[in-house]
Design a protein around this motif. Structure first.
Motif, PDB file in Angstrom:
ATOM      1  N   PHE A 132      23.979  82.761  66.350  1.00  0.00           N
ATOM      2  CA  PHE A 132      24.805  83.928  66.557  1.00  0.00           C
ATOM      3  C   PHE A 132      25.498  84.514  65.281  1.00  0.00           C
ATOM      4  O   PHE A 132      25.640  85.724  65.163  1.00  0.00           O
ATOM      5  N   LEU A 133      26.338  83.673  64.714  1.00  0.00           N
ATOM      6  CA  LEU A 133      26.731  84.138  63.530  1.00  0.00           C
ATOM      7  C   LEU A 133      25.841  84.532  62.555  1.00  0.00           C
ATOM      8  O   LEU A 133      26.071  85.662  61.774  1.00  0.00           O
ATOM      9  N   ASP A 134      24.722  84.146  62.175  1.00  0.00           N
ATOM     10  CA  ASP A 134      23.923  84.321  61.360  1.00  0.00           C
ATOM     11  C   ASP A 134      23.401  86.089  61.756  1.00  0.00           C
ATOM     12  O   ASP A 134      23.357  86.859  60.927  1.00  0.00           O
ATOM     13  N   ARG A 135      23.118  86.019  63.151  1.00  0.00           N
ATOM     14  CA  ARG A 135      22.531  87.495  63.585  1.00  0.00           C
ATOM     15  C   ARG A 135      23.474  88.453  63.500  1.00  0.00           C
ATOM     16  O   ARG A 135      23.099  89.569  63.026  1.00  0.00           O
ATOM     17  N   PHE A 136      24.811  88.202  63.557  1.00  0.00           N
ATOM     18  CA  PHE A 136      25.897  89.407  63.377  1.00  0.00           C
ATOM     19  C   PHE A 136      26.846  89.443  62.366  1.00  0.00           C
ATOM     20  O   PHE A 136      27.669  90.278  62.257  1.00  0.00           O
ATOM     21  N   TRP A 137      26.486  88.508  61.271  1.00  0.00           N
ATOM     22  CA  TRP A 137      27.310  88.446  60.176  1.00  0.00           C
ATOM     23  C   TRP A 137      27.391  89.834  59.445  1.00  0.00           C
ATOM     24  O   TRP A 137      28.303  90.293  58.867  1.00  0.00           O
ATOM     25  N   PHE A 138      26.238  90.294  59.219  1.00  0.00           N
ATOM     26  CA  PHE A 138      26.155  91.718  58.501  1.00  0.00           C
ATOM     27  C   PHE A 138      26.967  92.712  59.362  1.00  0.00           C
ATOM     28  O   PHE A 138      27.885  93.505  58.630  1.00  0.00           O
ATOM     29  N   VAL A 191      34.355  94.889  59.403  1.00  0.00           N
ATOM     30  CA  VAL A 191      35.736  94.608  58.589  1.00  0.00           C
ATOM     31  C   VAL A 191      35.809  95.653  57.624  1.00  0.00           C
ATOM     32  O   VAL A 191      36.937  96.138  57.267  1.00  0.00           O
ATOM     33  N   GLN A 192      34.657  96.080  56.835  1.00  0.00           N
ATOM     34  CA  GLN A 192      34.504  97.292  55.936  1.00  0.00           C
ATOM     35  C   GLN A 192      35.135  98.360  56.343  1.00  0.00           C
ATOM     36  O   GLN A 192      35.966  99.317  55.717  1.00  0.00           O
ATOM     37  N   PHE A 193      34.991  98.800  57.821  1.00  0.00           N
ATOM     38  CA  PHE A 193      35.293  99.923  58.370  1.00  0.00           C
ATOM     39  C   PHE A 193      36.728 100.010  58.422  1.00  0.00           C
ATOM     40  O   PHE A 193      37.585 101.073  58.262  1.00  0.00           O
ATOM     41  N   LEU A 194      37.319  98.867  58.617  1.00  0.00           N
ATOM     42  CA  LEU A 194      38.923  98.798  58.512  1.00  0.00           C
ATOM     43  C   LEU A 194      39.762  98.658  57.094  1.00  0.00           C
ATOM     44  O   LEU A 194      40.527  99.518  56.839  1.00  0.00           O
ATOM     45  N   ASP A 195      38.880  98.058  56.278  1.00  0.00           N
ATOM     46  CA  ASP A 195      39.183  98.058  54.831  1.00  0.00           C
ATOM     47  C   ASP A 195      39.563  99.550  54.344  1.00  0.00           C
ATOM     48  O   ASP A 195      40.381  99.702  53.564  1.00  0.00           O
ATOM     49  N   LYS A 196      38.551 100.532  54.767  1.00  0.00           N
ATOM     50  CA  LYS A 196      38.603 101.919  53.932  1.00  0.00           C
ATOM     51  C   LYS A 196      39.888 102.615  54.832  1.00  0.00           C
ATOM     52  O   LYS A 196      40.227 103.600  54.069  1.00  0.00           O
ATOM     53  N   LYS A 197      40.585 102.043  55.628  1.00  0.00           N
ATOM     54  CA  LYS A 197      41.619 102.520  56.252  1.00  0.00           C
ATOM     55  C   LYS A 197      42.994 102.229  55.551  1.00  0.00           C
ATOM     56  O   LYS A 197      43.956 102.676  55.995  1.00  0.00           O
ATOM     57  N   GLY A 231      29.701 101.328  60.948  1.00  0.00           N
ATOM     58  CA  GLY A 231      30.680  99.862  61.222  1.00  0.00           C
ATOM     59  C   GLY A 231      31.363 100.080  62.546  1.00  0.00           C
ATOM     60  O   GLY A 231      32.065  98.824  62.785  1.00  0.00           O
ATOM     61  N   GLU A 232      31.686 101.025  63.013  1.00  0.00           N
ATOM     62  CA  GLU A 232      32.645 101.109  64.059  1.00  0.00           C
ATOM     63  C   GLU A 232      32.105 100.723  65.462  1.00  0.00           C
ATOM     64  O   GLU A 232      31.006 100.628  65.965  1.00  0.00           O
ATOM     65  N   LEU A 233      33.136  99.729  66.113  1.00  0.00           N
ATOM     66  CA  LEU A 233      32.764  99.070  67.268  1.00  0.00           C
ATOM     67  C   LEU A 233      33.216  99.872  68.404  1.00  0.00           C
ATOM     68  O   LEU A 233      34.364 100.352  68.304  1.00  0.00           O
ATOM     69  N   PRO A 234      32.916  99.605  69.669  1.00  0.00           N
ATOM     70  CA  PRO A 234      33.402 100.230  71.011  1.00  0.00           C
ATOM     71  C   PRO A 234      34.758  99.997  71.300  1.00  0.00           C
ATOM     72  O   PRO A 234      35.150  98.728  71.349  1.00  0.00           O
ATOM     73  N   TYR A 235      35.435 100.962  71.757  1.00  0.00           N
ATOM     74  CA  TYR A 235      36.919 100.808  72.267  1.00  0.00           C
ATOM     75  C   TYR A 235      36.274  99.983  73.774  1.00  0.00           C
ATOM     76  O   TYR A 235      37.240  98.949  74.281  1.00  0.00           O
TER      77      TYR A 235
END
Length: 588
Positions: free
Chosen positions: A246-252, A258-264, A209-213
């Protein structure tokens, strides 16, 4: 030009960029002549050598035949410069004429002056700041295969919204926290480069789930905050465009991020714990960092809103509750009542510009008295040339300063916000050591071009993250803003500050949103025009007056609620054109 070392420097009068072409006339004995070409944004470094963009090329050397027309190779283009120097490295002579620059940025736009948004006030400096921001983000929208100082990095489909015109010319999601808003209020169609940049970021997402810096071709995974800004970027793009596909394509992918951050989140403390500390240049972000948690809070609020739109009720409820919990934990763990500001971390007594500004801008603090204390605390860091950030001593960072502008408006300190705008951005647009057209990436507290990295000729003079005044003036001073997708619901809350009149507007897929107002003596008047299919709330300034007569479309309205220095109409206003007027009669 004749003689080794003879040189000519041209001043384009503003920041420009692109591919250089020129004609060559006589060259003495009609032999090829050796000529260096160099580019600079600041007059301080105009001359034989290029600005530093990280590619180690100190100058471009060409052997030129007489009576030809020469265009530099694509790889040698420069994305940002005001000064162009020709330096003869052979005896010559050489004649050069018919000099031109092909601007290959913002390529989707036939007429760069064709803005769908606009702004005007009686203050010419303020007007220049709005349009300076518009021009800056245009210069930062570049070809997808021209990334980096060497113009060879493939980032994605053209055009791409990058950080700066000269450098780094890469996708930095943090910068989009400012520049996407600027694109929206100036030219809706320019958001195509935001879309392409977001696509590149989300296509590079890790399985976890991590996105690039920073985006392609680097795709470094090193920052919890910039990961968060990418998520906010998706929300803002959808808010402004209503691009449901666009939202439908990338909602997952978005939820995975978001869950990547939730875990922190540390459940005992109730705050996100930063483990990947790269950020906008500041150090010491590990742990329960205030800035990171303010970003995370905004993500939780956005996720709730998106889930409601998509009909995912359980997800919406989950993130609404998480936002409420984080808001409480943020105050309990980071607020310092003595200082009247938020601490940088639970183990730090530094009171940051970024964390405090974002706390107010993102709605983590709603107590009006404490908000004014934060605003006053931020002002303590101002110097002769702008707001010096405590996070990095002696550095003025317009990226974070832009959020501070919004924080002052949110705190009801409109005049303070305008004072900072004139001080800091006024310096940038007027100083003769910059380009006087676009905005610096950052600078030293003494006004010099020293910043965080390398030498002063490395500093970018056209950086999208420095364009906050553009959208601040539209959203806060003119007062028109979108509340829901494409502006189906809007707000109109003009904040005159120290101005007497202003007008502005923008466009969404639903139509135009235009407003203007005038303050004269004891009266205020405004005109609002919005799409027929929309509706919104209206709050008008009453300042310190406790008696006034408010009219909407010529009809007296008494169904208002006064909160501080604003009177809000109790019922929404339907779309169309409307007039508003207030006559003030007594002061509290």
């Amino acid at each position: 030009m004749e003689g080794v070392g003879s040189a000519v420097t041209l001043d384009f009068g503003k920041d420009v960029g692109g591919i250089l072409s020129f004609s060559i006339g006589n060259t003495g004995s009609n032999q090829k002549t050796s000529l260096n070409v160099s580019y600079s944004e600041s007059s301080l470094y105009a001359g034989q050598y290029n600005d530093d963009v990280g590619d180690q090329i100190v100058a471009f050397d060409y052997f030129l035949a007489p009576h030809t027309f020469f265009t530099v190779p694509d790889k040698d283009q420069r994305g940002g410069f005001r000064y162009l120097t020709f330096y003869l490295t052979s005896p010559g002579p050489i004649e050069i004429y018919n000099i031109s620059i092909y601007s290959n940025w913002c390529i989707h736009k036939k007429n760069l002056r064709d803005y769908s948004g606009f702004f005007y006030s009686e203050d010419n400096l303020i007007n220049r700041l709005w349009y300076g921001g518009a021009y800056t983000v245009q210069m930062c929208s570049i070809l997808g295969d021209r990334g980096g100082g060497g113009n060879s990095g493939h980032m994605g489909v053209s055009p791409i919204l990058t950080d700066g015109a000269k450098r780094d010319r890469f996708i930095w999601p943090g910068d989009m926290g400012i520049s996407v808003h600027t694109q929206f209020v100036t030219a809706l169609e320019d958001l195509v480069s935001t879309k392409n940049s977001l696509v590149a970021l989300f296509e590079a997402q890790s399985p976890g789930g991590e996105l690039p810096y920073v985006g392609a071709p680097i795709n470094a995974m090193a920052s919890d905050t910039y990961h968060g800004w990418a998520l906010i970027g998706l929300y803002n793009y959808y808010l402004y465009t209503g691009d449901s596909s666009f939202l439908d394509r990338f909602w997952f992918n978005y939820l995975l991020g978001v869950q990547f951050l939730d875990k922190k989140v540390n459940t005992d403390v109730g705050l996100l714990y930063v483990t990947k500390s790269s950020d906008w240049g500041r150090p010491n972000t590990l742990g329960f960092n205030a800035e990171a948690n303010a970003i995370y809070y905004k993500i939780l609020v956005n996720t709730h809103k998106l889930a409601v739109i998509l009909g995912e009720d359980d997800t919406a409820k989950k993130y609404e509750k998480l936002a409420e919990k984080l808001k409480l934990s943020f105050f309990v763990n980071l607020w310092d009542e003595t200082e009247g500001m938020f601490m940088d971390n639970t183990n730090s007594y530094m009171f940051p510009q970024d964390g405090n500004s974002l706390a107010l801008l993102h709605g983590l603090m709603k107590d009006p008295i404490r908000m004014k204390r934060v605003s006053a605390g931020l002002k303590k860091n101002w110097g002769k040339f702008g707001a010096v950030c405590p996070e990095i001593p002696n550095i003025i960072a317009p990226f974070i300063g832009g959020f501070e502008l919004g924080a002052h408006f949110e705190a009801g300190e409109e005049k303070r916000a305008m004072e900072l705008m004139r001080l800091q951005w006024g310096y940038m647009v007027n100083t003769n050591i910059s380009v006087q057209s676009t905005f610096l990436e950052g600078y030293y507290s003494d006004g010099s071009l020293r910043y965080l990295w390398r030498g002063p000729n490395y500093t970018s003079h056209a950086h999208g993250w420095s364009t906050a005044p553009t959208w601040i003036l539209t959203f806060y001073v003119v007062g028109i803003n979108v509340e829901t997708t494409s502006g189906a619901k809007w707000t109109f809350k003009p904040r005159p500050a120290d101005l007497k009149r202003a007008k502005g507007g923008f466009e969404t897929s639903l139509g135009r949103y235009d407003a203007e107002w005038k303050l004269s003596g004891n009266s205020f008047s405004a005109i609002l025009s919005v799409p027929q299919t929309s509706y919104g709330t209206v709050s008008l300034p009453v300042f310190k007056y406790n008696k006034f007569v408010l009219k909407v479309d010529g009809v007296v309205r008494s169904d208002v609620q006064v909160d501080g220095e604003f009177a809000t109409l109790s019922k929404p206003i339907k779309g169309g054109s409307h007039t508003f007027s207030i006559i003030y009669s007594s002061v509290i």
